[in-house]
Design an enzyme around this catalytic site. Structure first.
Site, PDB file in Angstrom:
ATOM      1  N   SER A  24       0.859  -1.200   0.000  1.00 21.50           N
ATOM      2  CA  SER A  24       0.000   0.000   0.000  1.00 21.50           C
ATOM      3  C   SER A  24       0.884   1.235   0.000  1.00 21.50           C
ATOM      4  O   SER A  24       2.007   1.211   0.528  1.00 21.50           O
ATOM      5  CB  SER A  24      -0.879   0.006   1.245  1.00 21.50           C
TER       6      SER A  24
ATOM      7  N   TYR B 105      -1.542  -0.658  10.393  1.00 22.86           N
ATOM      8  CA  TYR B 105      -1.670  -1.028   8.980  1.00 22.86           C
ATOM      9  C   TYR B 105      -0.421  -0.625   8.195  1.00 22.86           C
ATOM     10  O   TYR B 105       0.159  -1.435   7.465  1.00 22.86           O
ATOM     11  CB  TYR B 105      -2.906  -0.340   8.396  1.00 22.86           C
TER      12      TYR B 105
HETATM   13  N1  LIG Z   1      -8.737  -0.594  -0.520  1.00 23.17           N
HETATM   14  C1  LIG Z   1      -7.658   0.184  -0.480  1.00 23.17           C
HETATM   15  O1  LIG Z   1      -7.747   1.434  -0.480  1.00 23.17           O
HETATM   16  C2  LIG Z   1      -6.288  -0.416  -0.459  1.00 23.17           C
HETATM   17  C3  LIG Z   1      -5.206   0.448  -0.630  1.00 23.17           C
HETATM   18  C4  LIG Z   1      -3.925  -0.081  -0.613  1.00 23.17           C
HETATM   19  C5  LIG Z   1      -3.734  -1.430  -0.456  1.00 23.17           C
HETATM   20  N2  LIG Z   1      -4.800  -2.248  -0.282  1.00 23.17           N
HETATM   21  C6  LIG Z   1      -4.543  -3.666  -0.090  1.00 23.17           C
HETATM   22  O2  LIG Z   1      -5.186  -4.411  -1.098  1.00 23.17           O
HETATM   23  C7  LIG Z   1      -5.536  -5.704  -0.602  1.00 23.17           C
HETATM   24  C8  LIG Z   1      -7.002  -5.966  -0.853  1.00 23.17           C
HETATM   25  O3  LIG Z   1      -7.740  -4.977  -0.149  1.00 23.17           O
HETATM   26  P1  LIG Z   1      -9.268  -4.658  -0.415  1.00 23.17           P
HETATM   27  O4  LIG Z   1      -9.408  -3.201  -0.314  1.00 23.17           O
HETATM   28  O5  LIG Z   1      -9.748  -5.363  -1.633  1.00 23.17           O
HETATM   29  O6  LIG Z   1      -9.897  -5.285   0.909  1.00 23.17           O
HETATM   30  P2  LIG Z   1     -11.223  -6.130   1.171  1.00 23.17           P
HETATM   31  O7  LIG Z   1     -12.302  -5.717   0.250  1.00 23.17           O
HETATM   32  O8  LIG Z   1     -11.441  -6.060   2.634  1.00 23.17           O
HETATM   33  O9  LIG Z   1     -10.759  -7.614   0.748  1.00 23.17           O
HETATM   34  C9  LIG Z   1      -9.784  -8.272   1.487  1.00 23.17           C
HETATM   35  C10 LIG Z   1      -9.662  -9.690   0.964  1.00 23.17           C
HETATM   36  O10 LIG Z   1      -8.682 -10.375   1.751  1.00 23.17           O
HETATM   37  C11 LIG Z   1      -9.263 -11.592   2.252  1.00 23.17           C
HETATM   38  N3  LIG Z   1      -8.689 -11.932   3.540  1.00 23.17           N
HETATM   39  C12 LIG Z   1      -8.637 -11.176   4.670  1.00 23.17           C
HETATM   40  N4  LIG Z   1      -8.072 -11.872   5.668  1.00 23.17           N
HETATM   41  C13 LIG Z   1      -7.740 -13.103   5.153  1.00 23.17           C
HETATM   42  C14 LIG Z   1      -7.137 -14.256   5.694  1.00 23.17           C
HETATM   43  N5  LIG Z   1      -6.752 -14.334   6.967  1.00 23.17           N
HETATM   44  N6  LIG Z   1      -6.961 -15.331   4.874  1.00 23.17           N
HETATM   45  C15 LIG Z   1      -7.346 -15.283   3.577  1.00 23.17           C
HETATM   46  N7  LIG Z   1      -7.920 -14.207   3.018  1.00 23.17           N
HETATM   47  C16 LIG Z   1      -8.122 -13.137   3.804  1.00 23.17           C
HETATM   48  C17 LIG Z   1     -10.757 -11.281   2.347  1.00 23.17           C
HETATM   49  O11 LIG Z   1     -11.551 -12.450   2.265  1.00 23.17           O
HETATM   50  P3  LIG Z   1     -12.174 -13.252   3.502  1.00 23.17           P
HETATM   51  O12 LIG Z   1     -12.678 -12.257   4.491  1.00 23.17           O
HETATM   52  O13 LIG Z   1     -13.239 -14.072   2.831  1.00 23.17           O
HETATM   53  O14 LIG Z   1     -11.060 -14.092   4.021  1.00 23.17           O
HETATM   54  C18 LIG Z   1     -10.949 -10.468   1.084  1.00 23.17           C
HETATM   55  O15 LIG Z   1     -11.092 -11.312  -0.029  1.00 23.17           O
HETATM   56  C19 LIG Z   1      -5.156  -5.701   0.890  1.00 23.17           C
HETATM   57  O16 LIG Z   1      -3.890  -6.284   1.053  1.00 23.17           O
HETATM   58  C20 LIG Z   1      -5.086  -4.218   1.212  1.00 23.17           C
HETATM   59  O17 LIG Z   1      -4.251  -3.941   2.311  1.00 23.17           O
HETATM   60  C21 LIG Z   1      -6.076  -1.776  -0.284  1.00 23.17           C
END
Ligand SMILES: NC(=O)c1ccc[n+]([C@@H]2O[C@H](COP(=O)([O-])OP(=O)(O)OC[C@H]3O[C@@H](n4cnc5c(N)ncnc54)[C@H](OP(=O)(O)O)[C@@H]3O)[C@@H](O)[C@H]2O)c1
Length: 278
Positions: free
Chosen positions: A149, A162
Site C-alpha cells: 500500500s 496497517y
Molecule cells: N482498498 C484500499 O484502499 C487499499 C489500498 C492499498 C492497499 N490495499 C490492499 O489491497 C488488498 C485488498 O484490499 P481490499 O481493499 O480489496 O480489501 P477487502 O475488500 O477487505 O478484501 C480483502 C480480501 O482479503 C481476504 N482476507 C482477509 N483476511 C484473510 C485471511 N486471513 N486469509 C485469507 N484471506 C483473507 C478477504 O476475504 P475473507 O474475508 O473471505 O477471508 C478479502 O477477499 C489488501 O492487502 C489491502 O491492504 C487496499
C-alpha cells in the site's frame, strides 16, 4: 492492437493464484485475469463468495477455481498451493493480495491490532511466499506480485498498525527482488492508494484520489504486462507519497498535523502538544 503478453511467465503458464479474491481488489483482479483467458485459482476464507465469483466468471474466456484458505495458517497455505498445482498444473503468476485494515488511535494504544495486522498482512504474505518461491525457484520461472500500500511509504495518522505491516512488505520485497531476479523469478510490489472496498469503508475521513476496484484491477493487470518492480497508482497520489518519503520530518509532520483535525475522534483526551513534552 493486441494487448501485450502478461510478462515473461506467459509463455510457460496461464495459471494464476490470487489471494483475497472473495471481494474488493482481489475479486476484480481475478475477474480481469479470467476475462483475459487465464485459469485463476482464487483463495480467501469465505468459500461461498469464492463460489459466487467462479459462477460469475462462467461466461469468460478463462476459468475461476475456488480454493478457500486462511493465509495465517502456514500449513493450510502449503497444502492449498500443492492442491492447486496437482489439480491445475504449474502456477505461473501469484498475486498475494489478501489483507485487512483496522484504524487505530495511538492515544489508546493496544497490542492486539498490531499483532492481528502483522499476522494477516505481513505473515500471511510470507506464508504464501514460502511454497510459491520454493516452486518458482526450482523451475527458474514465475511471476509474483505482493500487494502492499502507499500507506507503507510513510507513517500516517490512524494507520500505525496497517502502515507498519505494509512497510514491512515493501522492505521485504525490495530485499528479495534481486535475489529472485537472479534465478528467473520476477517479483513486483503493488502499492495502491485509496480504493473503494469494504476495507476503506472503515475510513470515515475524506480519501483523496479514491478509485474503484475495477480501475485498481486494470492498473495491476496492466502493470504486470511489463517486468517493473513497482506497480503504483493513482499516479498523482503515488507522486505525493514518494515526495513525503524524501521530505524532512519537520515538513512531513507539519502536513500530518494539518490532516489530524479531519480524522474521526476515537477515545477521550486531547492530543499531546509539543510544549507539554518538554
Ligand atoms: N482498498 C484500499 O484502499 C487499499 C489500498 C492499498 C492497499 N490495499 C490492499 O489491497 C488488498 C485488498 O484490499 P481490499 O481493499 O480489496 O480489501 P477487502 O475488500 O477487505 O478484501 C480483502 C480480501 O482479503 C481476504 N482476507 C482477509 N483476511 C484473510 C485471511 N486471513 N486469509 C485469507 N484471506 C483473507 C478477504 O476475504 P475473507 O474475508 O473471505 O477471508 C478479502 O477477499 C489488501 O492487502 C489491502 O491492504 C487496499
Amino acid at each position: 492492437m493486441a494487448e501485450p503478453a502478461l510478462s515473461s511467465t506467459e509463455s510457460t503458464s496461464r495459471l494464476a493464484w490470487v489471494t483475497g479474491a472473495s471481494r474488493g481488489i482481489g475479486y476484480a483482479v481475478a475477474r480481469a485475469l479470467a476475462a483475459d483467458g487465464w485459469v485463476v485459482a482464487v483463495s480467501a476464507r469465505n468459500a461461498a463468495d469464492l463460489e459466487t465469483l467462479a459462477r460469475e466468471c462462467g461466461e469468460l474466456k478463462g476459468e475461476v477455481r475456488p480454493y478457500p484458505l486462511d493465509i495465517t495458517d502456514a500449513f493450510a497455505v502449503s497444502r492449498t498451493f500443492a492442491a492447486i498445482e496437482a489439480d491445475l498444473g504449474n502456477v505461473g503468476l501469484a498475486i498475494l493480495n489478501a489483507g485487512t485494515h483496522e484504524p487505530v488511535d495511538g492515544r489508546s494504544f493496544a497490542i492486539a491490532p498490531f499483532r492481528r495486522l502483522m499476522e494477516v498482512n505481513y505473515m500471511g504474505a510470507v506464508n504464501c511466499l514460502a511454497p510459491v518461491v520454493e516452486h518458482f525457484v526450482a523451475r527458474g520461472t514465475g511471476r509474483i506480485a505482493v500487494v502492499a500500500s502507499l500507506a507503507g511509504y510513510r507513517g500516517l495518522p490512524t494507520a500505525s498498525a496497517y502502515g507498519a505491516s505494509k512497510a514491512a512488505l515493501i522492505n521485504m520485497c525490495e530485499a528479495l527482488h534481486p535475489e529472485l531476479d537472479a534465478v528467473g523469478v520476477i517479483l513486483s510490489v503493488v502499492t495502491p492508494g485509496f480504493v473503494r472496498t469494504q476495507l476503506t469503508d472503515k475510513n470515515s475521513f475524506p480519501m483523496p484520489f479514491l478509485i474503484n476496484a475495477d480501475t485498481a484491477a486494470r492498473r495491476i493487470v496492466r502493470g504486470l504486462k511489463d517486468d517493473r518492480f513497482e506497480i503504483t497508482f493513482p499516479r498523482r497520489f503515488a507522486f505525493l507519497m514518494k515526495l513525503f518519503r524524501v521530505l524532512p520530518y519537520r515538513i512531513f509532520f507539519a502536513f500530518t498535523r494539518r490532516i489530524r483535525p479531519m480524522l474521526p475522534k476515537i477515545g477521550g483526551g486531547t492530543p499531546t502538544s509539543r510544549s507539554n513534552l518538554s
